[in-house]
Write an enzyme that holds these catalytic residues in place. Structure first.
Site, mmCIF file in Angstrom:
data_model
loop_
_atom_site.group_PDB
_atom_site.id
_atom_site.type_symbol
_atom_site.label_atom_id
_atom_site.label_comp_id
_atom_site.label_asym_id
_atom_site.label_seq_id
_atom_site.Cartn_x
_atom_site.Cartn_y
_atom_site.Cartn_z
ATOM 1 N N GLU A 46 23.084 156.806 98.099
ATOM 2 C CA GLU A 46 24.005 156.044 98.944
ATOM 3 C C GLU A 46 24.142 156.677 100.324
ATOM 4 O OE1 GLU A 46 25.256 153.120 98.412
ATOM 5 O OE2 GLU A 46 24.699 152.921 96.311
ATOM 6 N N ASN A 50 22.839 154.943 103.731
ATOM 7 C CA ASN A 50 23.750 154.696 104.848
ATOM 8 C C ASN A 50 23.173 155.213 106.159
ATOM 9 O OD1 ASN A 50 25.697 153.383 103.367
ATOM 10 N ND2 ASN A 50 27.163 155.069 103.379
ATOM 11 N N ARG A 122 24.868 143.760 102.205
ATOM 12 C CA ARG A 122 25.320 145.078 101.780
ATOM 13 C C ARG A 122 26.632 144.901 101.023
ATOM 14 N NH1 ARG A 122 21.159 147.738 101.655
ATOM 15 N NH2 ARG A 122 22.483 149.533 101.289
#
Length: 165
Positions: A46, A50, A122
């Site tokens: 994650e 990002n 997203r």
């Protein structure tokens, strides 16, 4: 004793899996549970995603200053993601760092379901997953200066269930 490792790689989606596996290999000698390993790999995934999607806006490459050419093809410079890990006994410290566009409002970005890229479908759960799967999460960011995500996970502290017959 403290053990450290650092990897730096191009901000390309293909490298997200590399980061996950590198961190997993780094902690393997601690014999983490499958759940601990999955939590750590998900949190790293994650954070790296990002950096790529939001920090560098998923660009396939920025032009290098001066427009260097190689064999008549412009060489991309996609930006870099840096993953630093340290182990002290059974505590894992992770930093995922980019020099991308940064986050305008960190508090808002950390709200579950908030995404600055709804057009990319997203989910807005990246920071929520990191927070849920790790023991501690800190995010430092400034517009135009990049983002640093710090995570801590204690390995091997989960409760054991005694099996009774």
């Amino acid at each position: 004793m403290r053990n450290e490792m650092e990897i730096i790689f191009d901000a390309l989606s293909d490298n997200e899996g590399f980061a996950r596996v590198a961190v997993a290999a780094f902690i393997a000698h601690l014999n983490p549970t499958l759940e601990e390993m999955a939590d750590i790999k998900t949190a790293v995934s994650e954070a790296v995603t990002n950096s790529i999607i939001h920090g560098y806006e998923n660009l396939q490459g920025y032009g290098r200053p001066g427009g260097e050419e190689g064999n008549g093809i412009h060489k991309p410079n996609p930006g870099k993601v840096r993953v630093c890990c340290a182990l002290e006994k059974n505590i894992l410290y992770i930093e995922v760092i980019d020099s991308g566009k940064g986050i305008q409002d960190v508090e808002r970005a950390m709200e579950p379901l908030y995404t600055s890229k709804p057009e990319l479908e997203r989910s807005g759960m990246g920071f929520a997953f990191m927070e849920a799967f790790m023991d501690d999460l800190e995010v430092e960011s400034a517009p135009g200066q990049g983002t640093k995500v710090r995570m801590i996970k204690k390995i091997g502290v989960g409760g054991w269930i005694e099996h009774q017959c």
